[in-house]
Design a protein around this motif. Structure first.
Motif, PDB file in Angstrom:
ATOM      1  N   HIS A   8       1.031  -1.090   0.052  1.00 54.18           N
ATOM      2  CA  HIS A   8       0.021  -0.084  -0.092  1.00 54.18           C
ATOM      3  C   HIS A   8       0.801   1.383   0.013  1.00 54.18           C
ATOM      4  N   LEU A  12       0.416   3.564  -3.404  1.00 53.72           N
ATOM      5  CA  LEU A  12      -0.467   4.610  -3.094  1.00 53.72           C
ATOM      6  C   LEU A  12       0.091   6.048  -3.014  1.00 53.72           C
ATOM      7  N   PRO A  13      -0.386   7.175  -3.225  1.00 55.51           N
ATOM      8  CA  PRO A  13       0.063   8.249  -3.178  1.00 55.51           C
ATOM      9  C   PRO A  13      -0.353   8.811  -1.893  1.00 55.51           C
ATOM     10  N   SER A  50      -3.746  16.584  -4.922  1.00 57.05           N
ATOM     11  CA  SER A  50      -4.059  17.199  -3.396  1.00 57.05           C
ATOM     12  C   SER A  50      -5.136  18.244  -3.607  1.00 57.05           C
ATOM     13  N   SER A 231      -6.498  13.190   0.920  1.00 57.10           N
ATOM     14  CA  SER A 231      -7.061  12.074   1.601  1.00 57.10           C
ATOM     15  C   SER A 231      -8.250  11.492   0.651  1.00 57.10           C
ATOM     16  N   SER A 233      -8.276  11.624  -2.582  1.00 55.86           N
ATOM     17  CA  SER A 233      -7.565  11.037  -3.722  1.00 55.86           C
ATOM     18  C   SER A 233      -6.842   9.625  -3.351  1.00 55.86           C
ATOM     19  N   TYR A 234      -6.336   9.714  -2.117  1.00 58.17           N
ATOM     20  CA  TYR A 234      -5.820   8.435  -1.524  1.00 58.17           C
ATOM     21  C   TYR A 234      -6.742   7.472  -1.572  1.00 58.17           C
ATOM     22  N   TYR A 235      -7.899   7.616  -0.826  1.00 59.17           N
ATOM     23  CA  TYR A 235      -8.899   6.573  -0.718  1.00 59.17           C
ATOM     24  C   TYR A 235      -9.574   6.148  -2.035  1.00 59.17           C
ATOM     25  N   CYS A 237      -7.923   6.242  -5.215  1.00 54.30           N
ATOM     26  CA  CYS A 237      -6.890   5.248  -5.526  1.00 54.30           C
ATOM     27  C   CYS A 237      -7.021   3.892  -5.062  1.00 54.30           C
ATOM     28  N   TYR A 238      -7.040   3.880  -3.571  1.00 54.53           N
ATOM     29  CA  TYR A 238      -7.095   2.837  -3.031  1.00 54.53           C
ATOM     30  C   TYR A 238      -8.195   1.708  -3.123  1.00 54.53           C
TER      31      TYR A 238
END
Length: 250
Positions: A8, A12-13, A50, A231, A233-235, A237-238
């Motif tokens: 992860h 991930l970013p 971001s 946050s 974007s992170y989720y 992508c996840y």
């Protein structure tokens, strides 16, 4: 579990993009053009991710595929299954006990409402994600549901560590009891992946998504970099990567 967390981190970013930027810096003498491309490209993508407008754009298709629960859809369901999320360990306001984090609280609140509206028995599912946890995520959530939300929890599944195991281990509890049609509570962005594996485990799934983050009117601040944008974007992508992986594997 450790390998999964490492993957992860690398994929991930923002860590993945920072790694690409560092590779670009390392190549700046041997291959200046490639090095500059990697370094600048990684920073541009990180800047875009971001912003909340990009995060919302990535989340919207996931959340739009999970419409809110209706009373008609819940008709005939036999139980509610709520997936656990994160934990705040050793919370001082709770005497040093672990407490559900804000992501888990969103699911708990909606699960409590669905339970109060339908009267259906409720199962919480989730094991330990950190060795320092005092109890499983499911036990922690069940305790909070009972004491803080005045909501009864009938089953507590404490062995699973990912969504696929949530489905498989919940099936081992509910299917032998004759419970096949369930109301499934999780984040809207996570529902598509969760519904897929629960159906594969043998359930008839009534989605009950909560926490829609991509809704609401546009404002100019969504164009600016922010922690909430990164946050989101992170989720996103996840979930997109997880959805692709689960479709390949399951």
């Amino acid at each position: 579990m450790l390998l999964s967390k490492l993957i992860h981190f690398v994929v991930l970013p923002p860590a993945s993009l920072l790694i690409v930027a560092l590779i670009g810096l390392a190549l700046r003498r041997r291959s200046p053009r490639t090095g500059r491309f990697l370094f600048r490209g990684a920073l541009v993508v990180l800047l875009a991710l971001s912003t909340r407008i990009v995060g919302n754009f990535m989340l919207a298709p996931l959340e739009n595929s999970a419409p809110p629960l209706t009373a008609q859809a819940a008709s005939g369901a036999q139980a509610i299954v709520v997936l656990t999320s994160g934990v705040v360990m050793q919370s001082p306001e709770y005497g040093g006990d672990d407490a559900p984090d804000e992501s888990a609280l969103a699911r708990m609140r909606y699960a409590a409402r669905v339970q109060h509206d339908t009267g259906l028995p409720l199962l919480v599912t989730g094991g330990r994600i950190y060795s320092a946890q005092k109890q499983s995520l499911a036990a922690n959530m069940a305790s909070a549901l009972r004491h803080d939300f005045r909501t009864d929890v009938k089953w507590v599944e404490e062995a699973s560590v990912n969504t696929a195991e949530n489905a498989a281990f919940s099936a081992s509890i509910l299917l032998p009891a004759g419970i096949k049609r369930i109301v499934l509570v999780t984040h809207a962005m996570h529902m598509q992946r969760a519904e897929q594996v629960f159906r594969s485990a043998g359930f008839e799934v009534v989605p009950a998504p909560t926490a829609y983050y991509s809704t609401g009117p546009f404002n100019a601040f969504q164009l600016l970099p922010s922690s909430s944008g990164l946050s989101a974007s992170y989720y996103a992508c996840y979930e997109w990567i997880g959805l692709a992986w689960y479709r390949l594997r399951h």
